[in-house]
Design a protein around this motif. Structure first.
Motif, PDB file in Angstrom:
ATOM      1  N   ARG A 117       0.825  -1.216   0.000  1.00 26.18           N
ATOM      2  CA  ARG A 117       0.000   0.000   0.000  1.00 26.18           C
ATOM      3  C   ARG A 117       0.858   1.263   0.000  1.00 26.18           C
ATOM      4  O   ARG A 117       0.473   2.280  -0.591  1.00 26.18           O
ATOM      5  CB  ARG A 117      -0.922  -0.012   1.214  1.00 26.18           C
ATOM      6  CG  ARG A 117      -1.957   1.112   1.207  1.00 26.18           C
ATOM      7  CD  ARG A 117      -3.016   0.911   2.265  1.00 26.18           C
ATOM      8  NE  ARG A 117      -4.067   1.921   2.178  1.00 26.18           N
ATOM      9  CZ  ARG A 117      -5.085   1.889   1.342  1.00 26.18           C
ATOM     10  NH1 ARG A 117      -5.203   0.886   0.480  1.00 26.18           N
ATOM     11  NH2 ARG A 117      -6.004   2.855   1.346  1.00 26.18           N
ATOM     12  N   ARG A 118       2.018   1.209   0.663  1.00 26.47           N
ATOM     13  CA  ARG A 118       2.874   2.393   0.721  1.00 26.47           C
ATOM     14  C   ARG A 118       3.299   2.832  -0.678  1.00 26.47           C
ATOM     15  O   ARG A 118       3.357   4.021  -0.983  1.00 26.47           O
ATOM     16  CB  ARG A 118       4.096   2.111   1.591  1.00 26.47           C
ATOM     17  CG  ARG A 118       4.879   3.370   1.950  1.00 26.47           C
ATOM     18  CD  ARG A 118       5.950   3.062   2.974  1.00 26.47           C
ATOM     19  NE  ARG A 118       6.645   4.255   3.404  1.00 26.47           N
ATOM     20  CZ  ARG A 118       6.215   5.083   4.330  1.00 26.47           C
ATOM     21  NH1 ARG A 118       5.053   4.844   4.934  1.00 26.47           N
ATOM     22  NH2 ARG A 118       6.910   6.150   4.696  1.00 26.47           N
ATOM     23  N   GLN A 119       3.608   1.882  -1.550  1.00 30.30           N
ATOM     24  CA  GLN A 119       3.975   2.226  -2.920  1.00 30.30           C
ATOM     25  C   GLN A 119       2.807   2.889  -3.650  1.00 30.30           C
ATOM     26  O   GLN A 119       3.002   3.813  -4.437  1.00 30.30           O
ATOM     27  CB  GLN A 119       4.421   0.975  -3.669  1.00 30.30           C
ATOM     28  CG  GLN A 119       5.792   0.455  -3.250  1.00 30.30           C
ATOM     29  CD  GLN A 119       6.216  -0.736  -4.076  1.00 30.30           C
ATOM     30  OE1 GLN A 119       5.382  -1.548  -4.466  1.00 30.30           O
ATOM     31  NE2 GLN A 119       7.502  -0.849  -4.332  1.00 30.30           N
ATOM     32  N   LEU A 120       1.593   2.410  -3.360  1.00 31.94           N
ATOM     33  CA  LEU A 120       0.407   3.008  -3.975  1.00 31.94           C
ATOM     34  C   LEU A 120       0.236   4.450  -3.501  1.00 31.94           C
ATOM     35  O   LEU A 120      -0.029   5.353  -4.303  1.00 31.94           O
ATOM     36  CB  LEU A 120      -0.831   2.185  -3.623  1.00 31.94           C
ATOM     37  CG  LEU A 120      -2.184   2.739  -4.108  1.00 31.94           C
ATOM     38  CD1 LEU A 120      -2.212   2.864  -5.615  1.00 31.94           C
ATOM     39  CD2 LEU A 120      -3.328   1.853  -3.606  1.00 31.94           C
ATOM     40  N   LEU A 121       0.406   4.658  -2.189  1.00 34.52           N
ATOM     41  CA  LEU A 121       0.297   6.012  -1.642  1.00 34.52           C
ATOM     42  C   LEU A 121       1.335   6.939  -2.270  1.00 34.52           C
ATOM     43  O   LEU A 121       1.035   8.090  -2.619  1.00 34.52           O
ATOM     44  CB  LEU A 121       0.481   5.987  -0.122  1.00 34.52           C
ATOM     45  CG  LEU A 121      -0.594   5.262   0.694  1.00 34.52           C
ATOM     46  CD1 LEU A 121      -0.201   5.243   2.169  1.00 34.52           C
ATOM     47  CD2 LEU A 121      -1.958   5.910   0.518  1.00 34.52           C
ATOM     48  N   GLN A 122       2.563   6.442  -2.412  1.00 42.37           N
ATOM     49  CA  GLN A 122       3.626   7.245  -3.005  1.00 42.37           C
ATOM     50  C   GLN A 122       3.310   7.601  -4.451  1.00 42.37           C
ATOM     51  O   GLN A 122       3.525   8.737  -4.891  1.00 42.37           O
ATOM     52  CB  GLN A 122       4.955   6.498  -2.930  1.00 42.37           C
ATOM     53  CG  GLN A 122       5.513   6.386  -1.521  1.00 42.37           C
ATOM     54  CD  GLN A 122       6.743   5.494  -1.458  1.00 42.37           C
ATOM     55  OE1 GLN A 122       6.917   4.631  -2.308  1.00 42.37           O
ATOM     56  NE2 GLN A 122       7.573   5.691  -0.459  1.00 42.37           N
ATOM     57  N   ALA A 123       2.807   6.626  -5.204  1.00 42.16           N
ATOM     58  CA  ALA A 123       2.503   6.852  -6.622  1.00 42.16           C
ATOM     59  C   ALA A 123       1.387   7.891  -6.785  1.00 42.16           C
ATOM     60  O   ALA A 123       1.479   8.807  -7.611  1.00 42.16           O
ATOM     61  CB  ALA A 123       2.108   5.540  -7.288  1.00 42.16           C
ATOM     62  N   VAL A 124       0.321   7.754  -5.988  1.00 43.85           N
ATOM     63  CA  VAL A 124      -0.800   8.692  -6.072  1.00 43.85           C
ATOM     64  C   VAL A 124      -0.362  10.089  -5.638  1.00 43.85           C
ATOM     65  O   VAL A 124      -0.706  11.095  -6.278  1.00 43.85           O
ATOM     66  CB  VAL A 124      -1.980   8.192  -5.202  1.00 43.85           C
ATOM     67  CG1 VAL A 124      -3.059   9.272  -5.092  1.00 43.85           C
ATOM     68  CG2 VAL A 124      -2.574   6.923  -5.805  1.00 43.85           C
TER      69      VAL A 124
END
Length: 328
Positions: free
Chosen positions: A6-13
């Motif tokens: 999820r952290r990668q998703l947060l970073q990407a968004v």
């Protein structure tokens, strides 16, 4: 698009919204989700530290105390966390987050960073949320410590630090302490160990918490490596702190012990001569340990909180706190 956590998703968004100025509607279309889901992800990125808003320098820091610490102790740099209302974390975790922010500001492509282990290091790494990728190299500074927990300790920390920047990591697959000097030489000569030690020796940045010399705590990771005789010697020599696995006195002089002689690591004298040697600690009770490190010039960057900084400046003005030339 695939995201392993999820952290990668947060970073990407967060990158798309804040850096590339992509609208929430466009992000929703790109990730096949609703606009409200994107909004929640952006809010979560802010709350969890993936997004940090900085105005003219580091947030919530006391510039006056920072300048005083740099002047008084001849430091390269210092950061002092100012009190903020309704802290979401413990003060130690806030200082660890500030350390993560400072690290992000000094990292360059191909930087080699040597790290230790422990709860404060883990908190610092969990606070890392860079908005850029850098081919950095992260390496353990000493061998693996036995714990009663079923986790991979240093291996996980090194891996997660490198992962935050999409960099590389180098494990030191060796025990923390060798059985004797001959065993240390044999282990250090193994190709995988020698390669990791070489990377550690090339580090330009070293980051480690400054810990009190606490021989009574049953939770101390180090106590399992200390015999009663060694503990008595450390107490006789008035050990006040622990830095990179080595005990030191109030003048910052390392105390000879089996930790110093048998540790699988690069020479501590090489560690304290790096370009950035960052020590971080929170709480006035850590003052003797921090002051000892400053007196011995074991670190050249200090990150701490306001109350601790004030106590350092008061206690550090006393005659017995005069600096010595080195940690030996």
């Amino acid at each position: 698009m695939n995201f392993s956590d999820r952290r990668q998703l947060l970073q990407a968004v967060a990158r798309l919204y804040y850096i590339e100025n992509v609208s929430q509607s466009e992000i929703a279309d790109q990730f096949f989700m609703s606009k409200s889901s994107v909004s929640r992800l952006i809010n979560e990125a802010c709350k969890t530290g993936c997004v940090q808003f900085v105005i003219s320098g580091f947030p919530n820091t006391n510039s006056f105390l920072q300048k005083e610490l740099i002047r008084r102790f001849s430091l390269k740099d210092a950061l002092v966390l100012s009190p903020v209302s309704e802290l979401s974390k413990e003060i130690g975790d806030e200082v660890a987050s500030l350390t993560a922010c400072y690290l992000d500001s000094i990292l360059r492509p191909d930087s080699v960073i040597g790290i230790t282990r422990g709860r404060m290091i883990r908190s610092m790494i969990e606070s890392l949320c860079p908005l850029r990728e850098l081919p950095v190299h992260v390496v353990q500074l000493f061998g693996l410590i036995n714990t009663s927990h079923n986790d991979d300790g240093e291996l996980e920390l090194v891996r997660n630090f490198a992962k935050a920047y999409n960099g590389s990591y180098h494990h030191l697959f060796a025990p923390f302490l060798a059985k004797d000097r001959q065993n240390k030489e044999l282990i250090s000569a193994l190709p995988a160990v020698a390669s990791a030690l070489q990377y550690a020796d090339q580090a330009s940045i070293v980051v480690s918490p400054l810990s009190r010399a606490d021989f009574d705590s049953p939770n101390s990771l180090w106590k399992q490596y200390l015999s009663g005789e060694v503990i008595r010697r450390l107490q006789e020599k008035e050990a006040v702190g622990l830095f990179c696995g080595h005990y030191y006195d109030k003048q910052g002089r390392f105390i000879q012990s089996e930790l110093l002689d048998l540790m699988i690591s690069i020479d501590i004298r090489h560690i304290i001569q790096k370009e950035y040697v960052i020590g971080f600690a929170a709480g006035p009770e850590k003052t003797p340990a921090i002051l000892g490190a400053l007196n011995g010039s074991l670190i050249n960057v200090l990150i701490t909180d306001e109350k601790t900084a004030l106590k350092l400046l008061i206690d550090g003005s006393r005659p017995e706190s005069a600096k010595v030339e080195s940690g030996f």
